[in-house]
Motif scaffolding. Structure first.
Motif, PDB file in Angstrom:
ATOM      1  N   SER A  60       4.580  17.299   6.364  1.00 22.61           N
ATOM      2  CA  SER A  60       4.371  16.879   4.980  1.00 22.61           C
ATOM      3  C   SER A  60       2.924  17.038   4.543  1.00 22.61           C
ATOM      4  N   THR A  77      -0.981  11.653   2.585  1.00 20.79           N
ATOM      5  CA  THR A  77      -2.406  11.306   2.564  1.00 20.79           C
ATOM      6  C   THR A  77      -2.890  10.939   3.970  1.00 20.79           C
ATOM      7  N   PRO A  95       0.837  -1.203   0.000  1.00 20.61           N
ATOM      8  CA  PRO A  95       0.000   0.000   0.000  1.00 20.61           C
ATOM      9  C   PRO A  95       0.872   1.253   0.000  1.00 20.61           C
ATOM     10  N   THR A 155       5.548   9.998   0.938  1.00 20.79           N
ATOM     11  CA  THR A 155       6.370  10.968   1.679  1.00 20.79           C
ATOM     12  C   THR A 155       7.059  10.331   2.881  1.00 20.79           C
TER      13      THR A 155
HETATM   14  C1  LIG Z   1       9.052  17.075   4.329  1.00 20.63           C
HETATM   15  C2  LIG Z   1       8.505  15.970   5.188  1.00 20.63           C
HETATM   16  C3  LIG Z   1       7.993  16.283   6.426  1.00 20.63           C
HETATM   17  C4  LIG Z   1       7.471  15.272   7.242  1.00 20.63           C
HETATM   18  N1  LIG Z   1       6.966  15.620   8.464  1.00 20.63           N
HETATM   19  C5  LIG Z   1       6.415  14.675   9.244  1.00 20.63           C
HETATM   20  C6  LIG Z   1       5.863  15.028  10.506  1.00 20.63           C
HETATM   21  O1  LIG Z   1       5.852  16.187  10.908  1.00 20.63           O
HETATM   22  N2  LIG Z   1       5.332  14.033  11.253  1.00 20.63           N
HETATM   23  C7  LIG Z   1       5.304  12.738  10.828  1.00 20.63           C
HETATM   24  O2  LIG Z   1       4.799  11.868  11.536  1.00 20.63           O
HETATM   25  N3  LIG Z   1       5.841  12.380   9.633  1.00 20.63           N
HETATM   26  C8  LIG Z   1       6.381  13.307   8.833  1.00 20.63           C
HETATM   27  N4  LIG Z   1       6.908  12.943   7.630  1.00 20.63           N
HETATM   28  C9  LIG Z   1       6.865  11.531   7.194  1.00 20.63           C
HETATM   29  C10 LIG Z   1       5.628  11.185   6.315  1.00 20.63           C
HETATM   30  O3  LIG Z   1       5.141  12.317   5.656  1.00 20.63           O
HETATM   31  C11 LIG Z   1       4.511  10.544   7.140  1.00 20.63           C
HETATM   32  O4  LIG Z   1       4.952   9.283   7.596  1.00 20.63           O
HETATM   33  C12 LIG Z   1       3.189  10.376   6.381  1.00 20.63           C
HETATM   34  O5  LIG Z   1       2.201   9.953   7.295  1.00 20.63           O
HETATM   35  C13 LIG Z   1       3.252   9.416   5.203  1.00 20.63           C
HETATM   36  O6  LIG Z   1       2.059   9.556   4.424  1.00 20.63           O
HETATM   37  P1  LIG Z   1       2.036   9.108   2.891  1.00 20.63           P
HETATM   38  O7  LIG Z   1       0.631   9.257   2.416  1.00 20.63           O
HETATM   39  O8  LIG Z   1       3.063   9.817   2.116  1.00 20.63           O
HETATM   40  O9  LIG Z   1       2.380   7.565   3.042  1.00 20.63           O
HETATM   41  P2  LIG Z   1       3.482   6.675   2.255  1.00 20.63           P
HETATM   42  O10 LIG Z   1       4.828   7.289   2.410  1.00 20.63           O
HETATM   43  O11 LIG Z   1       2.998   6.401   0.894  1.00 20.63           O
HETATM   44  O12 LIG Z   1       3.410   5.334   3.109  1.00 20.63           O
HETATM   45  C14 LIG Z   1       3.871   5.281   4.439  1.00 20.63           C
HETATM   46  C15 LIG Z   1       3.538   3.917   5.053  1.00 20.63           C
HETATM   47  O13 LIG Z   1       2.129   3.783   5.186  1.00 20.63           O
HETATM   48  C16 LIG Z   1       1.644   2.675   4.422  1.00 20.63           C
HETATM   49  N5  LIG Z   1       0.387   3.131   3.824  1.00 20.63           N
HETATM   50  C17 LIG Z   1       0.166   4.276   3.115  1.00 20.63           C
HETATM   51  N6  LIG Z   1      -1.132   4.376   2.788  1.00 20.63           N
HETATM   52  C18 LIG Z   1      -1.749   3.282   3.293  1.00 20.63           C
HETATM   53  C19 LIG Z   1      -3.099   2.798   3.283  1.00 20.63           C
HETATM   54  N7  LIG Z   1      -4.086   3.487   2.711  1.00 20.63           N
HETATM   55  N8  LIG Z   1      -3.366   1.623   3.902  1.00 20.63           N
HETATM   56  C20 LIG Z   1      -2.394   0.920   4.517  1.00 20.63           C
HETATM   57  N9  LIG Z   1      -1.107   1.317   4.549  1.00 20.63           N
HETATM   58  C21 LIG Z   1      -0.789   2.489   3.957  1.00 20.63           C
HETATM   59  C22 LIG Z   1       2.734   2.343   3.428  1.00 20.63           C
HETATM   60  O14 LIG Z   1       2.730   0.973   3.090  1.00 20.63           O
HETATM   61  C23 LIG Z   1       3.977   2.728   4.213  1.00 20.63           C
HETATM   62  O15 LIG Z   1       4.356   1.688   5.076  1.00 20.63           O
HETATM   63  C24 LIG Z   1       7.469  13.927   6.805  1.00 20.63           C
HETATM   64  C25 LIG Z   1       7.987  13.626   5.537  1.00 20.63           C
HETATM   65  C26 LIG Z   1       8.500  14.624   4.744  1.00 20.63           C
HETATM   66  C27 LIG Z   1       9.033  14.260   3.404  1.00 20.63           C
END
Ligand SMILES: Cc1cc2nc3c(=O)[nH]c(=O)nc-3n(C[C@H](O)[C@H](O)[C@H](O)COP(=O)(O)OP(=O)(O)OC[C@H]3O[C@@H](n4cnc5c(N)ncnc54)[C@H](O)[C@@H]3O)c2cc1C
Length: 454
Positions: free
Chosen positions: A131, A136, A65, A70
């Motif tokens: 982020s 999402t 998934p 990010t």
């Molecule tokens: C500039 C920057 C700033 C950030 N700041 C923070 C912050 O302040 N706090 C923080 O906690 N994190 C932060 N992060 C990390 C990141 O953004 C978070 O972990 C965020 O929640 C990931 O969301 P995503 O949609 O990009 O998930 P992804 O990166 O696509 O996936 C992350 C994980 O979740 C799983 N996943 C994603 N969607 C689903 C779904 N629908 N069902 C089941 N599993 C799923 C994936 O398999 C993976 O293991 C930051 C990252 C960046 C690049």
């Protein structure tokens, strides 16, 4: 039928990508690099997700998934042949129930889009990872994302009333309730929160909301060193006001953004950046109360924002740190350890000593109210010796964190980046219990296999 053709039959050919250009983008998240998937599939409905999961289960193909990618620990990145399930097309806000302060959303809604949509209705969704403009809500739930406002409002999991999940056999379940309370059966919602895509695919979320705070004020307190800033953190937390954010930047972090500071801060100093929010009257009162508490500490200077613009200027330097570090060295080992708040100073000072001993540059800053510190060790990947020193220093930071009673990840999760270190933090019996849970939910081991546990 090839896998790509079978997936295309479910979602349409334009949403089952198997050209090398598209697949390359799915080989990485924001930090880790894996291998391109066999196919990246972008469903638009829960029924499509169910059909994809059933197909992968029948063919024994791993399914990963992915939200917006990010993540920084490789959780959404394939390590071997796999299908990536990109949920970004499932991006509808389905319903807002203002009476019960609940909203129903699909998993691919971008966090910032949701926050802004709620604010237009006078509502507030507090979890705020940095982020948020790209990540999402499903990804936030799967990582239990934190953010700047966690000190007052908690993390993503605290705002989830329920989840809709497609299990590894394609079955759809609904965990949680639409009530404020609910204790029937196990708290499966919480089990899925932070499970990093290993237990099920989150397709929908029922989120809690709050009324939108009318105003915000920002204060920047300057201290001669990180020890005095750390003592002020404890004084603030013991006081009557819970700030909406409290960020600690030590001398190493301030040095990285020196040119971006709204007013000069002498080298060696540390700062606390604080927000209070609420209605106009309570915000003014709380800001004054905070200033009084800070005046009773060893603070050497205090700046207060008089307007939204000034507040933004004070926050700009904090937001600029991560990017500024790349101007110092081309790469960084970036970890997000957390310690009991009383051990914050020992962590900051300990990391400084570790970096000094290893002869590497570092920068530490973090969500002081949560004891959650971003530890950055800077290096040039082309320099083998420096890279090896950073690798060893990172392990020392982990050991220090655990000695201080902390945890290896306060918000980013384990993914692949911290997998090898989980046994440093958790005993074998606890890891085994979690692996048995994984087998109960996913007996064929098709959902994000190999992630989180070694
Ligand atoms: C500039 C920057 C700033 C950030 N700041 C923070 C912050 O302040 N706090 C923080 O906690 N994190 C932060 N992060 C990390 C990141 O953004 C978070 O972990 C965020 O929640 C990931 O969301 P995503 O949609 O990009 O998930 P992804 O990166 O696509 O996936 C992350 C994980 O979740 C799983 N996943 C994603 N969607 C689903 C779904 N629908 N069902 C089941 N599993 C799923 C994936 O398999 C993976 O293991 C930051 C990252 C960046 C690049």
């Amino acid at each position: 039928l090839t896998l790509a053709k079978a997936l295309a039959a479910i979602v349409g050919a334009e949403n089952a990508l198997d050209d090398s250009g598209s697949l390359a983008a799915y080989a990485t998240d924001h930090k880790e690099r894996g291998v391109p998937p066999l196919v990246a599939v972008l469903p638009a409905t829960t029924a499509e997700v169910q059909a994809i999961v059933r197909l992968c289960a029948a063919q024994g193909v791993a399914l990963i998934p992915r939200g917006a990618g990010t993540g920084t620990v490789g959780g959404a990145v394939p390590e071997a042949a796999a299908v990536v399930l990109d949920l970004s097309r499932m991006n509808r806000i389905l319903a807002v129930d203002a009476d019960n302060l609940l909203a129903d959303v699909e998993a691919g809604v971008v966090t910032g889009d949701f926050q802004r949509a709620m604010e237009k209705q006078g509502l507030f969704y507090p979890p705020d990872p940095s982020s948020s403009d790209t990540s999402t809500l499903g990804g936030n739930a799967a990582t239990n994302a934190g953010g700047l406002r966690a000190i007052k409002y908690g993390v993503t999991g605290d705002w989830i009333a329920g989840l809709q999940i497609v299990l590894a056999d394609g079955q759809l379940i609904r965990a949680g309730t639409r009530t404020r309370k609910g204790v029937v059966g196990y708290d499966l919602t919480r089990l899925f929160v932070g499970s990093e895509g290993t237990l099920g695919v989150i397709v929908g979320l029922t989120l809690r909301l709050a009324p939108k705070p009318a105003t915000k004020r920002t204060l920047l307190a300057v201290f001669a060193d990180v020890r005095q800033a750390g003592e002020a953190v404890l004084a603030v937390l013991r006081g009557p006001v819970t700030p909406a954010a409290m960020e600690l930047m030590d001398a190493s972090a301030l040095a990285a953004v020196r040119s971006k500071l709204p007013a000069p801060i002498p080298p060696g100093h540390a700062t606390l950046l604080l927000d209070v929010d609420g209605d106009a009257e309570s915000t003014a009162r709380e800001a004054a109360a905070l200033a009084e508490i800070l005046a009773g500490t060893k603070m050497v200077a205090l700046r207060r924002s008089a307007s939204e613009e000034e507040a933004k200027a004070l926050w700009a330097a904090r937001r600029a740190i991560s990017q500024a570090l790349y101007e110092i060295r081309p790469q960084r080992a970036a970890d997000d350890v957390a310690v009991p708040i009383s051990a914050l100073v020992e962590l900051f000072e300990g990391v400084e000593q570790i970096a000094k001993k290893a002869g590497v540059q570092h920068a530490c800053f973090g969500h002081a109210g949560d004891g959650n510190v971003h530890v950055n060790l800077l290096y040039d990947p082309a320099d083998d010796d420096e890279s090896a020193r950073v690798k060893r220093a990172r392990e020392e930071v982990f050991r220090l964190t655990l000695r201080l009673g902390g945890t290896l990840s306060g918000e980013h999760g384990v993914g692949v980046a911290k997998r090898a270190f989980v046994p440093w933090e958790q005993p074998a019996a606890l890891i085994d219990l979690q692996k048995r849970l994984k087998r109960a939910f996913d007996p064929l081991d098709i959902l994000n296999p190999g992630k989180v546990f070694p």
